[in-house]
Design a protein around this motif. Structure first.
Motif, mmCIF file in Angstrom:
data_model
loop_
_atom_site.group_PDB
_atom_site.id
_atom_site.type_symbol
_atom_site.label_atom_id
_atom_site.label_comp_id
_atom_site.label_asym_id
_atom_site.label_seq_id
_atom_site.Cartn_x
_atom_site.Cartn_y
_atom_site.Cartn_z
ATOM 1 N N ALA A 38 -7.330 1.209 4.178
ATOM 2 C CA ALA A 38 -6.383 1.617 3.143
ATOM 3 C C ALA A 38 -6.936 1.248 1.768
ATOM 4 C CB ALA A 38 -5.033 0.940 3.346
ATOM 5 N N VAL A 39 -6.713 2.121 0.809
ATOM 6 C CA VAL A 39 -7.065 1.850 -0.579
ATOM 7 C C VAL A 39 -5.786 1.883 -1.403
ATOM 8 C CG1 VAL A 39 -8.216 2.764 -2.637
ATOM 9 C CG2 VAL A 39 -9.449 2.650 -0.469
ATOM 10 N N ALA A 40 -5.626 0.909 -2.274
ATOM 11 C CA ALA A 40 -4.483 0.856 -3.186
ATOM 12 C C ALA A 40 -5.015 0.795 -4.617
ATOM 13 C CB ALA A 40 -3.609 -0.360 -2.890
ATOM 14 N N THR A 41 -4.238 1.305 -5.539
ATOM 15 C CA THR A 41 -4.688 1.303 -6.937
ATOM 16 C C THR A 41 -4.519 -0.071 -7.564
ATOM 17 O OG1 THR A 41 -2.508 2.183 -7.562
ATOM 18 C CG2 THR A 41 -4.326 3.773 -7.313
ATOM 19 N N THR A 42 -3.296 -0.518 -7.764
ATOM 20 C CA THR A 42 -3.050 -1.779 -8.466
ATOM 21 C C THR A 42 -3.005 -2.958 -7.502
ATOM 22 O OG1 THR A 42 -0.639 -1.702 -8.282
ATOM 23 C CG2 THR A 42 -1.644 -0.503 -10.132
ATOM 24 N N GLY A 43 -3.127 -4.143 -8.066
ATOM 25 C CA GLY A 43 -3.030 -5.347 -7.255
ATOM 26 C C GLY A 43 -1.667 -5.515 -6.626
ATOM 27 N N MET A 44 -0.600 -5.102 -7.339
ATOM 28 C CA MET A 44 0.745 -5.249 -6.791
ATOM 29 C C MET A 44 0.922 -4.392 -5.537
ATOM 30 S SD MET A 44 0.544 -5.666 -10.200
ATOM 31 C CE MET A 44 0.931 -4.063 -10.969
ATOM 32 N N VAL A 45 0.431 -3.154 -5.588
ATOM 33 C CA VAL A 45 0.540 -2.265 -4.430
ATOM 34 C C VAL A 45 -0.347 -2.764 -3.295
ATOM 35 C CG1 VAL A 45 0.182 0.091 -3.604
ATOM 36 C CG2 VAL A 45 1.161 -0.286 -5.869
ATOM 37 N N ALA A 46 -1.559 -3.213 -3.623
ATOM 38 C CA ALA A 46 -2.462 -3.723 -2.590
ATOM 39 C C ALA A 46 -1.863 -4.924 -1.875
ATOM 40 C CB ALA A 46 -3.811 -4.096 -3.213
ATOM 41 N N ASP A 47 -1.242 -5.835 -2.614
ATOM 42 C CA ASP A 47 -0.631 -7.016 -2.013
ATOM 43 C C ASP A 47 0.513 -6.618 -1.079
ATOM 44 O OD1 ASP A 47 -0.457 -10.056 -2.109
ATOM 45 O OD2 ASP A 47 1.593 -9.516 -2.637
ATOM 46 N N LEU A 48 1.259 -5.616 -1.469
ATOM 47 C CA LEU A 48 2.339 -5.105 -0.640
ATOM 48 C C LEU A 48 1.803 -4.567 0.683
ATOM 49 C CD1 LEU A 48 5.303 -4.175 -0.284
ATOM 50 C CD2 LEU A 48 4.758 -2.185 -1.689
ATOM 51 N N VAL A 49 0.731 -3.771 0.612
ATOM 52 C CA VAL A 49 0.157 -3.185 1.826
ATOM 53 C C VAL A 49 -0.437 -4.268 2.720
ATOM 54 C CG1 VAL A 49 -1.507 -1.518 2.728
ATOM 55 C CG2 VAL A 49 -0.268 -1.012 0.609
ATOM 56 N N ARG A 50 -1.051 -5.276 2.127
ATOM 57 C CA ARG A 50 -1.610 -6.374 2.938
ATOM 58 C C ARG A 50 -0.521 -7.116 3.692
ATOM 59 N NH1 ARG A 50 -4.864 -7.457 -1.947
ATOM 60 N NH2 ARG A 50 -6.943 -6.580 -1.574
ATOM 61 N N ASN A 51 0.600 -7.354 3.045
ATOM 62 C CA ASN A 51 1.678 -8.087 3.705
ATOM 63 C C ASN A 51 2.293 -7.299 4.852
ATOM 64 O OD1 ASN A 51 2.645 -10.830 2.458
ATOM 65 N ND2 ASN A 51 1.903 -9.611 0.742
ATOM 66 N N VAL A 52 2.412 -6.001 4.695
ATOM 67 C CA VAL A 52 3.005 -5.178 5.757
ATOM 68 C C VAL A 52 1.972 -4.834 6.827
ATOM 69 C CG1 VAL A 52 4.180 -2.999 6.285
ATOM 70 C CG2 VAL A 52 4.711 -4.219 4.160
ATOM 71 N N GLY A 53 0.750 -4.538 6.395
ATOM 72 C CA GLY A 53 -0.278 -4.120 7.347
ATOM 73 C C GLY A 53 -0.821 -5.252 8.190
#
Length: 309
Positions: A38-53
């Motif tokens: 997965a690729v995310a743009t901002t750090g906030m979105v990336a952190d969200l995906v890491r926590n769920v994924g």
């Protein structure tokens, strides 16, 4: 178009060559260890995906600490990472201004999720020109809705991981609920008359609505918007007339605009301090508390409370 074609060809050759060529993939967009890429743009979105994924998803963030997403321009390396991803997450609502067209076109070929755009429209703030405010993460209760959006998107891509994504999402939602309670309790310790947050640009509208803070920014909701002498004079008048004691710089915005406010107030005989640095459009450095969404919110709340109380 030629540059885009070269990037696509380069990614295809890299995937075809596989790990032997140093690309680190076993199939297109899939890490050698089998995790979802997965690729995310901002750090906030990336952190969200890491926590769920969790352990099923390998997340790459395009924008690091101090990067302004409003002005961010993707490099060739960023484009290659986007092409190799199995799923792309971004904020949307024009936060990633210069990347908007690229991300919309990419949605034709792979799951591309604009998390803020899937939040019900009636919950969004609108700027004076009718454009939605993209800074939804500053209302923690809204970001909890984004948890569900990421969960459902990952389940659709990877049904075998449903139980993992559902459990991770439930745990993270509870963490965010506690974070929301913390922010509310701390900010309530600031006397109502002192709850005025003055920053470089108008990124904190959702924060103000959620936690009872009056927010004033020198620039509009995008840092691409220029401010003029009239804007500066108006905010200096506010600082002097209401005897506001502190203003705040932002990690992703040059501090010169806020320093101009301090100097303008001083010229009027009113001393204003810089109350600290807030994280607005980017997280802090990786490995620090502010390098996570929850840590960034706590840092901002604690900094604001210490300066205004």
């Amino acid at each position: 178009m030629r540059q885009w074609a070269r990037l696509v060809l380069a990614v295809w050759l890299c995937v075809a060559a596989g790990a032997a060529a140093g690309c680190g993939t076993s199939r297109a967009g899939e890490p050698a260890d089998g995790r979802i890429r997965a690729v995310a743009t901002t750090g906030m979105v990336a952190d969200l995906v890491r926590n769920v994924g969790g352990g099923r998803v390998a997340v790459t963030a395009l924008m690091g600490p101090g990067v302004d997403p409003h002005l961010f321009k993707a490099s060739e390396g960023d484009m290659a990472r986007l092409q190799q991803a199995q799923i792309v997450f971004y904020n949307g609502l024009h936060l990633e201004g210069r990347m908007g067209d690229i991300l919309e076109k990419m949605a034709r070929d792979k799951p591309t999720v604009a998390v803020a755009e899937r939040i019900p429209e009636e919950l969004l703030l609108m700027a004076e020109d009718g454009v939605p405010d993209p800074h939804v993460w500053f209302d923690v209760s809204l970001w909890m809705l984004a948890v569900d959006i990421v969960r459902d998107s990952l389940i659709e891509l990877d049904p075998a991981g449903r139980s993992v994504y559902e459990q991770n999402a439930a745990v993270y939602r509870e963490e965010l609920a506690e974070l929301d309670r913390y922010a509310r309790a701390q900010l309530n310790t600031v006397p109502a008359g002192r709850r005025v947050l003055v920053t470089a640009h108008d990124a904190f509208g959702y924060f103000g609505r959620a936690y009872g803070i009056e927010v004033r920014g020198l620039q509009g909701i995008s840092t691409a918007t220029e401010y003029g002498l009239a804007d500066l004079r108006q905010l200096v008048d506010l600082l002097v007339e209401r005897q506001i004691k502190a203003v705040f710089i932002e990690s992703s915005v040059p501090r010169s605009s806020v320093e101009a406010l301090v100097e303008g107030a001083a010229a009027r005989g009113h001393a204003v301090a810089i109350g600290g640095e807030l994280f607005s459009d980017a997280l802090g450095a990786e490995g620090t508390p502010e390098g996570t969404y929850a840590g960034m919110i706590r840092h901002n709340v604690d900094t604001i409370v210490a300066a205004l109380r």
